[in-house]
Design a protein around this motif. Structure first.
Motif, PDB file in Angstrom:
ATOM      1  N   LYS A  74      13.656  10.482   0.592  1.00 51.81           N
ATOM      2  CA  LYS A  74      12.814  10.620   1.917  1.00 51.81           C
ATOM      3  C   LYS A  74      12.334   9.181   2.502  1.00 51.81           C
ATOM      4  CE  LYS A  74      10.706  14.912   0.808  1.00 51.81           C
ATOM      5  NZ  LYS A  74       9.499  15.976   0.422  1.00 51.81           N
ATOM      6  N   PHE A  75      12.252   8.178   1.459  1.00 53.43           N
ATOM      7  CA  PHE A  75      11.628   6.895   2.042  1.00 53.43           C
ATOM      8  C   PHE A  75      12.924   6.181   2.665  1.00 53.43           C
ATOM      9  CE2 PHE A  75      11.812   2.293   1.017  1.00 53.43           C
ATOM     10  CZ  PHE A  75      10.678   1.881   1.531  1.00 53.43           C
ATOM     11  N   LEU A  76      14.135   6.094   2.250  1.00 59.17           N
ATOM     12  CA  LEU A  76      15.253   5.803   2.992  1.00 59.17           C
ATOM     13  C   LEU A  76      15.570   6.583   4.215  1.00 59.17           C
ATOM     14  CD1 LEU A  76      17.547   4.962   0.057  1.00 59.17           C
ATOM     15  CD2 LEU A  76      16.209   3.321   1.351  1.00 59.17           C
ATOM     16  N   MET A  77      15.430   7.711   4.370  1.00 60.18           N
ATOM     17  CA  MET A  77      15.584   8.619   5.404  1.00 60.18           C
ATOM     18  C   MET A  77      14.835   8.170   6.816  1.00 60.18           C
ATOM     19  SD  MET A  77      16.394  12.581   4.807  1.00 60.18           S
ATOM     20  CE  MET A  77      16.572  12.805   6.522  1.00 60.18           C
ATOM     21  N   ASP A  78      13.617   7.671   6.519  1.00 60.32           N
ATOM     22  CA  ASP A  78      12.684   6.934   7.378  1.00 60.32           C
ATOM     23  C   ASP A  78      13.034   5.850   7.760  1.00 60.32           C
ATOM     24  OD1 ASP A  78      11.315   9.288   7.545  1.00 60.32           O
ATOM     25  OD2 ASP A  78       9.681   8.529   5.878  1.00 60.32           O
TER      26      ASP A  78
ATOM     27  N   ASN B 277       0.946  -1.089   0.086  1.00 61.46           N
ATOM     28  CA  ASN B 277       0.157   0.064   0.029  1.00 61.46           C
ATOM     29  C   ASN B 277       0.753   1.352   0.072  1.00 61.46           C
ATOM     30  OD1 ASN B 277      -2.401  -1.560   0.286  1.00 61.46           O
ATOM     31  ND2 ASN B 277      -2.036  -1.824   2.507  1.00 61.46           N
ATOM     32  N   GLN B 278       2.244   1.107  -0.408  1.00 64.05           N
ATOM     33  CA  GLN B 278       3.027   2.411  -0.416  1.00 64.05           C
ATOM     34  C   GLN B 278       2.711   3.392  -1.289  1.00 64.05           C
ATOM     35  OE1 GLN B 278       5.957   2.962   1.363  1.00 64.05           O
ATOM     36  NE2 GLN B 278       5.751   5.001   0.395  1.00 64.05           N
ATOM     37  N   THR B 279       2.549   4.532  -0.770  1.00 64.45           N
ATOM     38  CA  THR B 279       1.975   5.597  -1.549  1.00 64.45           C
ATOM     39  C   THR B 279       3.463   6.224  -2.224  1.00 64.45           C
ATOM     40  OG1 THR B 279       2.462   7.271   0.447  1.00 64.45           O
ATOM     41  CG2 THR B 279       0.250   6.371  -0.193  1.00 64.45           C
TER      42      THR B 279
ATOM     43  N   HIS C  41       7.638   2.719  -5.571  1.00 58.58           N
ATOM     44  CA  HIS C  41       6.275   2.306  -5.801  1.00 58.58           C
ATOM     45  C   HIS C  41       5.695   1.184  -4.733  1.00 58.58           C
ATOM     46  CE1 HIS C  41       6.955   4.652  -9.304  1.00 58.58           C
ATOM     47  NE2 HIS C  41       5.729   4.304  -9.805  1.00 58.58           N
ATOM     48  N   PRO C  42       4.585   0.804  -4.621  1.00 55.90           N
ATOM     49  CA  PRO C  42       4.441  -0.262  -3.753  1.00 55.90           C
ATOM     50  C   PRO C  42       5.045  -1.775  -4.358  1.00 55.90           C
ATOM     51  CG  PRO C  42       2.196   0.545  -4.530  1.00 55.90           C
ATOM     52  CD  PRO C  42       3.481   1.264  -5.270  1.00 55.90           C
ATOM     53  N   ASN C  43       5.706  -2.538  -3.434  1.00 54.42           N
ATOM     54  CA  ASN C  43       6.309  -3.550  -3.735  1.00 54.42           C
ATOM     55  C   ASN C  43       7.540  -3.449  -4.289  1.00 54.42           C
ATOM     56  OD1 ASN C  43       4.149  -5.359  -2.658  1.00 54.42           O
ATOM     57  ND2 ASN C  43       3.180  -4.995  -4.477  1.00 54.42           N
ATOM     58  N   ASP C  44       8.282  -2.443  -4.454  1.00 50.16           N
ATOM     59  CA  ASP C  44       9.481  -2.193  -4.742  1.00 50.16           C
ATOM     60  C   ASP C  44      10.353  -2.706  -3.842  1.00 50.16           C
ATOM     61  OD1 ASP C  44       9.022  -0.869  -7.020  1.00 50.16           O
ATOM     62  OD2 ASP C  44       9.582   1.349  -6.586  1.00 50.16           O
TER      63      ASP C  44
END
Length: 340
Positions: free
Chosen positions: A30-34, A22-24, A67-70
């Motif tokens: 930003k994704f990796l920083m979290d 369900n990833q937006t 994207h979802p499932n990346d």
């Protein structure tokens, strides 16, 4: 073939992250920083540009949106390693010490901090034996006390922070380029100008990550400024003094190579072969004997000056050239006088 396929260095996977179904859509940095602790956005973006971050086994741009499932993988040239430093009873040549800091004269051949293929026997291993609770800079785990470093085969002065206040104070001076750093180098040939400034961007080579390359057009790399002065012209080689305005990886070695005068016996930058002189067998034998005297790049961090964090006064420390450096200079002086 892209620029990274020429690199033979093996990469080791450090992180593998699978995006939620369900990833937006979200920028990769930003994704990796979290998800990656103690890693800055700049470092992530640099890693993406250098090809260390792949999505579904493909290189991506810094503005890529997850994207979802990346499947995101982060790989580095060295394998994962615990950041714990094992204290080792290794002698230190401390030329100054107070409650805030110490200045160490590092021997050639000693690695400054643990890293791939050098997890022990380093300056940091020695520091953790002699000193307790040295501070560590943010995002710099495993390198207690270090504010800067010099290469394994470069000898000379390093300042070590003993307190958080000192580390912050010194780190700002390095960031502001207000630290006074003087190096002595023996280089091949005679620079055309006896005194000058090299202002050429430096960055990781696009063909070999281990080498720093010049980018004179300023289209890549970081600003790098080296001021130099010839101290002793020995026709085939020259003793020069370098003052660093910036502190990039291998700055003096890469800048002098760019100038056409690589450091004597610097294998990484072409100084381990005859660059100036004749092809006669006797001369080649003489040079080989010089290489045996100083089996490393001829570079020494001679002096260091900075504002003391407690007194706010400028302090400066100086060191003698190591024996191998002095011996090879004396040998060249004798040779030049003999052939005159």
């Amino acid at each position: 073939m892209n620029q990274y396929e020429e690199i033979e260095d093996e990469l080791y996977e450090h992180h593998r992250i699978v995006a939620d179904p369900n990833q937006t859509l979200l920028r990769i940095d930003k994704f990796l920083m979290d998800r990656l602790p103690n890693v800055t956005r700049n470092k992530i973006q640099s890693g993406i540009k250098d090809g260390f971050v792949l999505v579904n086994d493909k290189e991506i741009k810094p503005n890529y949106k997850v994207h979802p499932n990346d499947v995101i993988t982060v790989s580095l040239p060295e394998p994962p390693r615990d950041t714990e430093v094992i204290p080792e009873e290794i002698p230190l040549n401390i030329i100054y010490e107070d409650d805030d800091l110490l200045v160490v004269n590092k021997e050639p051949g000693m690695v400054v901090h643990p890293a791939y293929q050098n997890w022990s026997g380093t300056l940091v291993n020695a520091l953790t034996w002699h000193f307790q609770n040295l501070p560590t800079m943010p995002n710099n785990d495993g390198r207690p006390g270090l504010v800067h470093r010099i290469d394994k085969d470069t000898s000379g002065l390093l300042v070590i922070a003993k307190t958080e206040k000192t580390m912050t104070h010194l780190a700002k001076q390095f960031f502001d380029h207000s630290i006074e750093r003087t190096y002595y180098a023996l280089v091949w040939g005679e620079p055309e100008e006896a005194k000058g400034t090299i202002n050429v961007n430096l960055g990781r080579s696009l063909k070999d990550r281990r080498i720093t390359a010049p980018f004179p057009d300023g289209d890549y790399g970081q600003t790098a400024v080296t001021h130099y002065e010839v101290l002793n012209n020995l026709r085939y080689v020259s003793l020069i003094k370098c003052n660093l305005e910036t502190g990039r990886t291998h700055q003096i070695r890469a800048h002098m190579k760019y100038l056409g005068h690589p450091l004597f016996n610097d294998a990484t930058y072409g100084g381990d072969k005859i660059v100036k002189g004749t092809t006669f067998t006797k001369y080649k034998q003489f040079v080989d004997n010089c290489f045996k005297i100083i089996p490393r790049q001829a570079l020494h961090a001679k002096s260091l000056g900075f504002i003391h964090p407690s007194t706010n006064e400028f302090v400066q420390f100086d060191s003698e050239l190591p024996e191998d450096f002095k011996a090879v200079i004396a040998k060249w002086e004798h040779y030049v006088n003999f052939v005159d």
